[in-house]
Every structure is written in C-alpha cells, then in structure tokens.
Design an enzyme around this catalytic site. Structure first.
Site, PDB file in Angstrom:
ATOM      1  N   HIS A  19       0.854  -1.216   0.000  1.00  0.00           N
ATOM      2  CA  HIS A  19       0.000   0.000   0.000  1.00  0.00           C
ATOM      3  C   HIS A  19       0.880   1.253   0.000  1.00  0.00           C
ATOM      4  CE1 HIS A  19      -3.896   2.093   1.201  1.00  0.00           C
ATOM      5  NE2 HIS A  19      -2.994   3.063   1.127  1.00  0.00           N
ATOM      6  N   HIS A  21       1.473   5.408  -1.682  1.00  0.00           N
ATOM      7  CA  HIS A  21       1.118   6.578  -2.500  1.00  0.00           C
ATOM      8  C   HIS A  21       2.414   7.167  -3.035  1.00  0.00           C
ATOM      9  CE1 HIS A  21      -3.062   6.726  -0.957  1.00  0.00           C
ATOM     10  NE2 HIS A  21      -2.496   6.207   0.115  1.00  0.00           N
ATOM     11  N   LYS A 105      -9.371  -0.198  -6.181  1.00  0.00           N
ATOM     12  CA  LYS A 105      -9.436   0.458  -4.874  1.00  0.00           C
ATOM     13  C   LYS A 105     -10.784   1.127  -4.672  1.00  0.00           C
ATOM     14  CE  LYS A 105      -7.993   2.304  -1.020  1.00  0.00           C
ATOM     15  NZ  LYS A 105      -6.783   2.804  -0.429  1.00  0.00           N
ATOM     16  N   HIS A 142     -10.597   1.361   1.462  1.00  0.00           N
ATOM     17  CA  HIS A 142     -10.406   2.345   2.536  1.00  0.00           C
ATOM     18  C   HIS A 142     -11.657   2.222   3.401  1.00  0.00           C
ATOM     19  CE1 HIS A 142      -8.829   6.152   4.313  1.00  0.00           C
ATOM     20  NE2 HIS A 142     -10.070   6.137   4.783  1.00  0.00           N
ATOM     21  N   HIS A 180      -4.803  -0.511   5.818  1.00  0.00           N
ATOM     22  CA  HIS A 180      -4.367   0.265   6.989  1.00  0.00           C
ATOM     23  C   HIS A 180      -5.350   0.195   8.160  1.00  0.00           C
ATOM     24  CE1 HIS A 180      -7.005   3.020   4.880  1.00  0.00           C
ATOM     25  NE2 HIS A 180      -6.103   3.358   3.997  1.00  0.00           N
ATOM     26  N   ASP A 253       1.348   2.582   3.648  1.00  0.00           N
ATOM     27  CA  ASP A 253       0.505   3.760   3.420  1.00  0.00           C
ATOM     28  C   ASP A 253       1.334   5.034   3.451  1.00  0.00           C
ATOM     29  OD1 ASP A 253      -1.777   5.137   2.755  1.00  0.00           O
ATOM     30  OD2 ASP A 253      -2.552   5.233   4.796  1.00  0.00           O
TER      31      ASP A 253
HETATM   32  O1  DOR Z   1      -3.831   9.665   5.514  1.00  0.00           O
HETATM   33  C1  DOR Z   1      -4.095   9.314   4.387  1.00  0.00           C
HETATM   34  N1  DOR Z   1      -3.506   9.872   3.309  1.00  0.00           N
HETATM   35  N2  DOR Z   1      -5.010   8.359   4.215  1.00  0.00           N
HETATM   36  C2  DOR Z   1      -5.445   8.018   2.998  1.00  0.00           C
HETATM   37  O2  DOR Z   1      -6.264   7.155   2.906  1.00  0.00           O
HETATM   38  C3  DOR Z   1      -4.966   8.743   1.801  1.00  0.00           C
HETATM   39  C4  DOR Z   1      -3.652   9.303   2.020  1.00  0.00           C
HETATM   40  C5  DOR Z   1      -3.227  10.296   0.956  1.00  0.00           C
HETATM   41  O3  DOR Z   1      -3.398  10.006  -0.226  1.00  0.00           O
HETATM   42  O4  DOR Z   1      -2.678  11.336   1.315  1.00  0.00           O
HETATM   43 ZN    ZN Z   2      -3.440   5.020   1.528  1.00  0.00          ZN
END
Ligand code: DOR
Ligand code: ZN
Length: 349
Positions: A19, A21, A105, A142, A180, A253
């Site tokens: 997971h 970003h 997702k 999520h 998460h 995450d």
């Molecule tokens: O804290 C978070 N940030 N939770 C998420 O689900 C998305 C993520 C983000 O993309 O910044």
């Molecule tokens: Zn995330």
C-alpha cells in the site's frame, strides 16, 4: 538462569509494500527512491488528480514510475484502478486480463485525500464487484464510514458493521484487503474472515496512538486517515502484525504531502513514512519479541495472498542505530519524514 541472547541481525526475503502513494511529477521523483530501496514490489494507490480510472491512465502512470526510478533500482509497481460510481465492469476485466492492474481500490466518496470521485453507494458498483468476484480480482478498501454523524474515531468500526459485513455476504467469492487497519475490532474481524479478507498494517499505527497527535501540542505530521486510535488498539495491531497470521501483511501507506499542506489551518491527512518504514517495523517486531515472524509479515504473507511468488533476493537488518533526515526537499517546499532525525534502533544493510 541464562537469558536468551538478543538477535542482532536478521536476514529475510526482500519485502514488498502492499500500500503506497507515490504521487506524480516532482513528488514522485523525490519519494520513489525510498520505496524502491527497501521494497521489490508495491501496490500503487490510484488517488491522483485526476484519479487513475482507465487502463490507458494506469499504463501511462506505470511508465512514469518506471522512468523515475534511480538507475539500477529493482522495483516493480503493481497498479490499481480507482473505482467510481461510473466504473465500467468491462474496463476492469480488460485491464486485469492485460495485466495492467492487479486490484481495484474502493474509496467511499469523500473518505480521505482525493477521494471525492469515489463511490457514493455500493449499489452503484454492484456489476463491477460481481465481475471482480468472477475473475478473481482483489478489492482494496479504505474502510471508513463517510456519514458525517459518525465520530471520526468510530468510522472504521461503523464501516465494518454497516458496509463490510454486507459486502462479504453479497460477494462471497470476492477477495478483499481492508487497508491500513487501526482498531482491535478490525483485526478481529479480518482474522475471523481470513478466507475472504486480509489487512495491511502501517508502521505508524504500530508506533503511535491518538494521544501522540496532541503530544505537547498539535502534531500535523502524525495526522493520517484512518486516524490513530486509543492505545489498546495500537497494542492489538501489534499483536496482529507480529502474529505471523497469513491475513496480515505489510503496507506502509506512505502518503507524502508538502509540509505547507499539513502545517495549515486545515492540514491534510497522510504520513511520509517510506524512508523509515522497514527500520520502524523491525523495531516493533523486536520490541514484541517476534523478529522470527517479520519475514512472514513483510515478505511472505502478501505475495501468498496475491498469488505471487515471494522475492528471491534477501535483505539483512541489523541492530545498529540509523537516522534519516528530518525532511526531504521538494522544490521550494519540503516533505517531513515520519520519525525523521530520530535515532532508529535498526538499519537496513
Ligand atoms: O492519511 C491518508 N492519506 N489516508 C489516505 O487514505 C490517503 C492518504 C493520501 O493520499 O494522502
Ligand atoms: Zn493510503
């Protein structure tokens, strides 16, 4: 009585991050090296602006990630499709058959950063879910209720009660990753439905609780969604992660934002944890006397769940203090690192 000698080095198969970003553009270039240095593969979140909703967009994003890799890096991005009320089941199935994406997702609309294009009602994606169930494509969730009446600390448990239980019943063949997880209830739920359900657990949810967000003042860099919960939940997550149970695996995450967007009157959610992730996990497993299960959590359970082979390469972690910088530069901005500029008890060789 002789005490068992402490383990000082541990060699495990190279881990994956289920997971992540990575963002795009300059942010992608700045953060990708940290993930690629530690992990062989990563599930890439599709919540860009605009979100990754088509095969073409996912292919192009994958190419941008590969182009941003440091020379010599050995890293494979595994792409996902962002579900909306208008997702076409044929696009989902075609992208899966072509190997463009490995999963889809589900962001309940408005649940988190860039989730406003998400799904407003599961009834709108019934056909998509039925198709995914048929073809064996995984659904990543999520798991937070978006009902504004629901207290922010209850959003995960309310999602499980009001939405997830019904979803599992309606699609008994659908394989789901609850991303998460932050509560004891979520860990118990996943364990009880391990034939259909798995969960990722972040380093920060193993290290902080909701009090940490207010330790000596407001700590915007510890704010993420789902928000950290009470201490008893953190302890339950530690038991789950370190249990070795096949239904729990590593997902950082890591969610980088420019510092200005977090140190703001209305700061956004997400912790940039990639640079310190593996050292943090090793610390937690060490503190729980469970280093013997680190490989399962970091390198074996995830691939087994996704039906992929584990990595052949090995990495060694050592009990030796390491330190990452407090932040990285991003043009005129900076991105603050979770546990940056702090001594970490473990280092990756
Ligand atoms: O804290 C978070 N940030 N939770 C998420 O689900 C998305 C993520 C983000 O993309 O910044
Ligand atoms: Zn995330």
């Amino acid at each position: 009585m002789t005490m068992p000698s402490a383990i000082d080095t541990i060699t495990i198969r190279r881990p994956d991050d289920w997971h992540v970003h990575l963002r795009d553009g300059a942010m992608l270039a700045a953060v990708l090296p940290f993930t690629a240095a530690q992990f062989a593969r990563a599930i890439i979140m599709p919540n860009l602006t605009p979100p990754i909703t088509t095969i073409e967009a996912a292919r192009a994003y994958r190419e941008r990630i590969l182009a941003a890799l440091p020379p010599g890096a050995n890293f494979q991005p595994l792409m996902t499709c962002y579900l909306t009320d208008h997702t076409d089941p044929d696009e989902i199935a075609q992208g899966y058959a072509e190997g463009v994406w490995v999963a889809a997702k589900l962001y309940p609309a408005g649940a988190t950063t860039n989730a406003h294009h998400g799904v407003t009602d599961l009834a709108n994606i019934g056909g998509v879910l039925a198709r995914m169930e048929r073809i064996g494509m995984h659904l990543l969730i999520h798991g937070e209720s978006t009902d504004p009446e629901v207290d922010i600390f209850d959003r995960e448990s309310v999602f499980i009660e009001r939405t997830l239980i019904g979803l599992l019943r309606a699609h008994p063949g659908l394989r789901i990753v609850l991303e998460h997880i932050t509560t004891e209830g979520a860990a118990d739920f996943v364990r009880a439905h391990a034939n259909q359900c798995a969960a990722t657990i972040t380093p920060h949810h193993l290290l902080i609780n909701r009090t940490s967000l207010f330790q000596g003042g407001l700590r915007p860099h510890l704010y993420c969604l789902p928000v950290a919960k009470r201490e008893r939940h953190r302890l339950a997550l530690r038991r789950a992660a370190t249990s070795g149970d096949a239904c729990f695996f590593l997902g950082t995450d890591t969610a980088p934002h420019p510092a200005g967007a977090k140190e703001a009157a209305c700061g956004c959610a997400g912790c940039f944890v990639a640079p310190t992730a593996l050292a943090c996990y090793a610390q937690v497993f060490d503190e729980e006397n469970a280093l013997a299960n680190l490989e399962k959590f970091a390198s074996l359970n995830g691939p087994a769940w996704y039906g992929l082979p584990p990595n052949e390469a090995r990495v060694t972690l050592r009990r030796a203090t390491s330190r990452q910088p407090a932040e990285i530069a991003l043009g005129d901005e900076r991105v603050v690192i979770f546990r940056g500029d702090e001594p970490l008890a473990w280092s990756l060789s």
